[in-house]
Design a protein around this motif. Structure first.
Motif, PDB file in Angstrom:
ATOM      1  N   GLY A   1       0.925  -1.274  -0.037  1.00 29.23           N
ATOM      2  CA  GLY A   1       0.022  -0.111  -0.022  1.00 29.23           C
ATOM      3  C   GLY A   1       0.699   1.300   0.049  1.00 29.23           C
ATOM      4  N   ALA A   2       1.012   1.696   1.270  1.00 28.77           N
ATOM      5  CA  ALA A   2       1.813   3.088   1.120  1.00 28.77           C
ATOM      6  C   ALA A   2       2.668   2.971   2.633  1.00 28.77           C
ATOM      7  CB  ALA A   2       1.099   4.183   1.220  1.00 28.77           C
ATOM      8  N   PRO A   3       3.830   3.676   2.625  1.00 30.65           N
ATOM      9  CA  PRO A   3       4.557   3.699   4.023  1.00 30.65           C
ATOM     10  C   PRO A   3       3.969   4.928   4.753  1.00 30.65           C
ATOM     11  CG  PRO A   3       5.874   4.827   2.199  1.00 30.65           C
ATOM     12  CD  PRO A   3       4.597   4.111   1.394  1.00 30.65           C
ATOM     13  N   VAL A   4       2.788   4.421   5.458  1.00 30.85           N
ATOM     14  CA  VAL A   4       2.261   5.834   6.320  1.00 30.85           C
ATOM     15  C   VAL A   4       1.949   5.232   7.636  1.00 30.85           C
ATOM     16  CG1 VAL A   4       0.834   6.466   4.394  1.00 30.85           C
ATOM     17  CG2 VAL A   4      -0.100   4.535   5.846  1.00 30.85           C
ATOM     18  N   GLY A   5       1.999   6.150   8.450  1.00 33.27           N
ATOM     19  CA  GLY A   5       1.879   5.744   9.963  1.00 33.27           C
ATOM     20  C   GLY A   5       0.745   4.851  10.350  1.00 33.27           C
ATOM     21  N   ARG A   6       1.171   3.906  11.442  1.00 32.74           N
ATOM     22  CA  ARG A   6       0.090   2.836  11.688  1.00 32.74           C
ATOM     23  C   ARG A   6      -1.300   3.237  11.910  1.00 32.74           C
ATOM     24  NH1 ARG A   6       3.339   2.970  16.617  1.00 32.74           N
ATOM     25  NH2 ARG A   6       4.512   1.128  15.775  1.00 32.74           N
TER      26      ARG A   6
END
Length: 334
Positions: free
Chosen positions: A83-88
């Motif tokens: 998906g994407a390297p976003v916050g948890r």
């Protein structure tokens, strides 16, 4: 139309989608409560120690909730890869919306909400669908594999052939790169562009391990309920713990009723009937359904509310042109 005008329409559409999803979720929960005959559960509880029954239900809810959280760990491992390297917390918002969709008749009513959340973090529908499809495959494969442990308890030595069904999951765990090769080959066969992202070996193995543990932990709630109702602890252990995984996967295959209502119960009855009378197994299965619903709604609704709050606090930046939000890095990104 001016940017503020576009922002107003976008915000209105977001609000409408959320309202529709919440209404669908409420209808699904009402249908769940209305369509169940809880009389057998009340009758069995009246025959047992009320304190013991109450304690068993509370512990069972906590056990199943713990298993659900392990499933969340599995899903996030795949989301970070594909998906994407976003916050948890940003990722958890998407997970909990998809998780609660199981209670919505047809489930597809949650699709616009999921697409909106994905757009906010620049995850398109193809990548988002890829995460959920792969996650569903991991859930199904691990559930069926754990469920095989109930085979010897039901079929004896003749169940040895069932071990062959574990081969796909073992191969995927040992050689995770084969998944990407398979997807690339399928793209060429279908004359489609190759996948934009790939699953890492670490992420896929973490997802498989966490989801397998999720099944094992969750199944103990059924065993606790069965033993409380009088089932032999040793004989019923694998039937309950492993059988719960197999029954739940069977329910996942039914998309037109909330959470596979009725399918899971039918499969569980086949196993529990071998260790206790049907008259006792019936309320145990219904009690398991109640425990699962309580823990899933508590984890799903509570988790979504917390994730929404934390996302707005740490990871959401308004986009004045579209009205959407884009995620910014935060310390929880791994």
């Amino acid at each position: 139309m001016s940017a503020p005008g576009r922002f107003g329409w976008w915000r209105l559409l977001n609000q409408v989608l959320v309202v529709v999803f919440v209404v669908g979720l409420a209808i699904g929960l009402v249908l769940f409560v209305r369509d169940q005959d809880w009389a057998p559960v009340r009758a069995l509880a009246a025959q047992l120690d009320p304190v013991q029954v109450g304690a068993a239900l509370v512990v069972a809810v906590l056990i199943n909730a713990s298993g659900l959280l392990l499933g969340l760990v599995s899903w996030r491992a795949l989301f970070v890869d594909l998906g994407a390297p976003v916050g948890r917390w940003t990722a958890y918002r998407i997970f909990f919306v998809g998780f609660l969709a199981k209670f919505v008749p047809g489930r597809f009513i949650a699709l616009p909400v999921l697409l909106r959340l994905g757009k906010q973090i620049n995850v398109g529908p193809v990548r988002l669908a890829g995460v959920f499809v792969l996650s569903w495959a991991v859930v199904a494969l691990t559930g069926m594999t754990v469920g095989l442990a109930a085979g010897p308890a039901l079929l004896g030595g003749s169940a040895a052939w069932m071990l062959l069904a574990t081969v796909p999951l073992v191969i995927l765990f040992a050689r995770p790169h084969l998944l990407d090769r398979g997807l690339t080959a399928a793209s060429r066969l279908l004359r489609r562009p190759p996948p934009q992202v790939s699953a890492s070996s670490t992420g896929l193995r973490r997802a498989i391990t966490s989801q397998s543990l999720s099944w094992v932990v969750s199944g103990h709630h059924l065993w606790l309920l069965a033993v409380t109702a009088g089932a032999p602890p040793v004989r019923s252990y694998l039937i309950c713990v492993a059988g719960f995984a197999a029954a739940t996967v069977a329910g996942l295959l039914v998309m037109v009723v909330p959470d596979g209502l009725g399918v899971r119960e039918a499969v569980l009855m086949v196993g529990l009937a071998t260790v206790m009378p049907v008259s006792i197994a019936t309320p145990v299965v219904l009690a398991s359904r109640l425990v699962c619903a309580l823990s899933e709604v508590a984890i799903g609704a509570g988790g979504l509310a917390l994730a929404q709050y934390m996302h707005r606090r740490h990871g959401a930046v308004p986009d004045s042109a579209t009205g959407a939000t884009r995620s910014v890095p935060d310390p929880s990104v791994t």
